[in-house]
Design an enzyme around this catalytic site. Structure first.
Site, PDB file in Angstrom:
ATOM      1  N   ASP A  16      -2.206   9.550 -10.605  1.00  0.00           N
ATOM      2  CA  ASP A  16      -2.163   8.453 -11.590  1.00  0.00           C
ATOM      3  C   ASP A  16      -0.729   8.166 -12.015  1.00  0.00           C
ATOM      4  OD1 ASP A  16      -4.869   8.200 -11.464  1.00  0.00           O
ATOM      5  OD2 ASP A  16      -5.280   9.274 -13.351  1.00  0.00           O
TER       6      ASP A  16
ATOM      7  N   ASP B  73       0.844  -1.189   0.000  1.00  0.00           N
ATOM      8  CA  ASP B  73       0.000   0.000   0.000  1.00  0.00           C
ATOM      9  C   ASP B  73       0.883   1.245   0.000  1.00  0.00           C
ATOM     10  OD1 ASP B  73      -2.950   1.014   0.596  1.00  0.00           O
ATOM     11  OD2 ASP B  73      -1.584   2.205   1.845  1.00  0.00           O
ATOM     12  N   ILE B  74       0.564   2.194  -0.868  1.00  0.00           N
ATOM     13  CA  ILE B  74       1.330   3.443  -0.926  1.00  0.00           C
ATOM     14  C   ILE B  74       0.961   4.302   0.282  1.00  0.00           C
ATOM     15  CG2 ILE B  74       1.759   5.557  -2.246  1.00  0.00           C
ATOM     16  CD1 ILE B  74       1.130   3.991  -4.784  1.00  0.00           C
TER      17      ILE B  74
ATOM     18  N   ASN C  94      -2.892  12.997  -3.950  1.00  0.00           N
ATOM     19  CA  ASN C  94      -4.020  13.458  -4.764  1.00  0.00           C
ATOM     20  C   ASN C  94      -4.484  14.847  -4.332  1.00  0.00           C
ATOM     21  OD1 ASN C  94      -4.290  11.290  -6.560  1.00  0.00           O
ATOM     22  ND2 ASN C  94      -5.515  10.098  -5.105  1.00  0.00           N
TER      23      ASN C  94
ATOM     24  N   ARG D  71      10.526 -11.602 -10.422  1.00  0.00           N
ATOM     25  CA  ARG D  71      10.893 -12.572 -11.458  1.00  0.00           C
ATOM     26  C   ARG D  71       9.798 -12.633 -12.535  1.00  0.00           C
ATOM     27  NH1 ARG D  71      11.156 -17.764  -7.738  1.00  0.00           N
ATOM     28  NH2 ARG D  71       9.092 -16.828  -7.274  1.00  0.00           N
TER      29      ARG D  71
ATOM     30  N   HIS E 172      -5.278  14.514  -9.200  1.00  0.00           N
ATOM     31  CA  HIS E 172      -5.406  13.105  -9.575  1.00  0.00           C
ATOM     32  C   HIS E 172      -4.500  12.715 -10.745  1.00  0.00           C
ATOM     33  CE1 HIS E 172      -8.658  11.931  -6.873  1.00  0.00           C
ATOM     34  NE2 HIS E 172      -9.188  13.142  -7.084  1.00  0.00           N
TER      35      HIS E 172
ATOM     36  N   GLU F  76      -4.725   2.381  -4.230  1.00  0.00           N
ATOM     37  CA  GLU F  76      -3.268   2.509  -4.194  1.00  0.00           C
ATOM     38  C   GLU F  76      -2.617   1.230  -3.675  1.00  0.00           C
ATOM     39  OE1 GLU F  76      -4.765   4.278  -0.273  1.00  0.00           O
ATOM     40  OE2 GLU F  76      -5.449   4.083  -2.353  1.00  0.00           O
TER      41      GLU F  76
END
Length: 478
Positions: free
Chosen positions: A372, A355-356, A363, A387, A368, A398
């Site tokens: 993005d 999770d960011i 935002n 891999r 936005h 997010e």
């Protein structure tokens, strides 16, 4: 059977049926229309054209023979004793050359001398069978006759002689004159009609004998012995009609006849329907072949279009439009497939939920569009750390999810930490946000008795713990 295959088969079958039925209907209509036109228009007009050409090629020699018989020079030359040999040779030669005729001749009734452009070449007598034509003809009432004969004095070639009586001024026979036309020229002319019009053209005398014909004609002898023709022979000679249809083993024929009084012969112009319709049949098969090609082309276009849209739909259904990663639906499909193969084929399954941190502030601060771009850059970084066999998806908003197979938990935690470091130190993100970006990661391995939902639940809880502990860190699920 798949829906796509059914749709393609149905459309292709409909197109094919329409093409075949359309071609058949057009073929039947064309056959009927062509036969009608052939019987009432083409064949009669062709007969007139053929008759015109015959007039030029055969009746013209008859007219020349008639002119010679009434020529005063010829009459006077015979009546003056036949003494000027140079004069008659010059006369016969000029006639021959002027009208482009194979030969000209004159036979004297008094001396029985046979004159030719080469001079006096024979004296006829009743004992010679080759001269019987003269004595037979001189006793007939008709002023002329057409005779087919071999002439020993003319290379023994089969010649059509047009013999005309020469009468003195008291209407007494004083000789016979006329012209000879090589039969091979007549045969070539009749053969040309087959090439030009597809018609068989031949001549029949009053006894029913086929007298003049091309080499390609499959009929010989008397028409009374020819299947189909013998049934209409009486009507032909009575002149009751000039248009007939008849059948024999070789096919069905359309026949037009015309009596040529000057030649004392019946002109027969006929066509075998099968030969004429062969062109229509070829056209039908060509149209059918083209229809099949068009149907095949349309089918290929349909298949291509369906595949194109299907691939687009599959892509839309399984791919996140913004980041190009798999979406949650696609991720769950892969997760379920791996889960079924665990632990027999896949020894271990590790789930990472990422999770960011503080994405809402990105935002709110930059808008936005920048948000993005941040998601796109983060997706790129995640892919770079994995891999080829690993599965990554945008989990939602997010959040991102990663599925690692056949990897130890220690190694999985190292990958998670590398992801955190890579995101925090990415130059593109720092330039975009004017500050480092961080992520929190929850990591968990699937246990033997654990369900998919159970794994997701415990990794999600680990992610929550990472957030609670201050963000920008990795927490392993317990």
């Amino acid at each position: 059977m798949r829906l796509k295959t059914k749709v393609v088969l149905i459309i292709s079958s409909l197109l094919l049926c329409v093409s075949i039925v359309g071609s058949l209907i057009n073929y039947v209509k064309s056959v009927d229309a062509t036969q009608e036109q052939l019987l009432h228009t083409s064949l009669p007009l062709s007969v007139d054209n053929i008759y015109t050409e015959i007039q030029q090629r055969m009746i013209e020699p008859l007219l020349v023979s008639s002119l010679m018989s009434h020529d005063t020079f010829l009459r006077d030359w015979i009546m003056d004793g036949e003494s000027d040999m140079d004069g008659i040779v010059r006369y016969l030669t000029e006639i021959q050359q002027k009208y482009d005729i194979f030969t000209t001749f004159l036979v004297s009734e008094k001396t029985k001398n046979y004159y030719h452009p080469r001079g006096l070449i024979d004296t006829i007598n009743e004992q010679n069978s080759a001269d019987a034509w003269y004595f037979r003809f001189s006793k007939q009432s008709e002023p002329y006759e057409i005779n087919l004969d071999h002439n020993a004095n003319l290379s023994d070639t089969l010649i059509m002689f047009i013999n005309y009586k020469v009468m003195d001024y008291q209407k007494r026979l004083i000789g016979v004159t006329g012209v000879g036309v090589k039969l091979i020229n007549i045969e070539a002319m009749l053969g040309s009609f087959k090439t030009k019009y597809k018609y068989d053209v031949y001549f029949v005398d009053q006894r029913g004998e086929i007298t003049l014909f091309s080499k390609g004609l499959n009929k010989r002898g008397n028409i009374a012995s020819i299947e189909g023709l013998q049934k209409i022979q009486e009507a032909i000679f009575k002149g009751e009609q000039n248009q007939f249809e008849y059948k024999n083993k070789d096919g069905e024929y359309l026949l037009n006849t015309k009596y040529i009084d000057k030649l004392k012969l019946h002109l027969f112009v006929e066509i075998n329907k099968k030969e004429y319709m062969d062109e229509l049949t070829k056209t039908f098969y060509l149209n059918l072949f083209l229809s099949l090609l068009v149907t095949l082309a349309v089918t290929l276009i349909i298949v291509y279009t369906i595949n194109l849209y299907q691939n687009q739909l599959i892509q839309l259904a399984s791919e996140d439009v913004l980041t190009g990663l798999a979406n949650r639906r696609k991720f769950n499909e892969v997760f379920e497939l791996y889960y079924k193969r665990y632990p027999k084929e896949i020894r271990s399954l590790t789930l990472l939920l990422i999770d960011i941190d503080d994405f809402k502030s990105v935002n709110d601060t930059f808008g936005h569009l920048v948000g993005d771009q941040t998601l796109v850059h983060t997706a790129r970084i995640l892919k770079e750390q994995l891999r080829q066999s690993d599965t990554i998806a945008r989990w939602g908003g997010e959040e991102f999810a990663i599925l690692l197979s056949n990897i130890e938990e220690k190694h999985a935690l190292e990958i998670a930490q590398k992801i955190c470091n890579a995101v925090q130190n990415d130059a593109a993100l720092i330039a975009l946000l004017q500050r480092p970006l961080s992520v929190s990661v929850g990591v968990g391995m699937l246990s033997a008795l654990e369900s998919q939902d159970g794994l997701v639940h415990k990794v999600d809880h680990a992610l929550y713990e990472a957030k609670k502990a201050g963000k920008n860190q990795v927490i392993a699920a317990s």
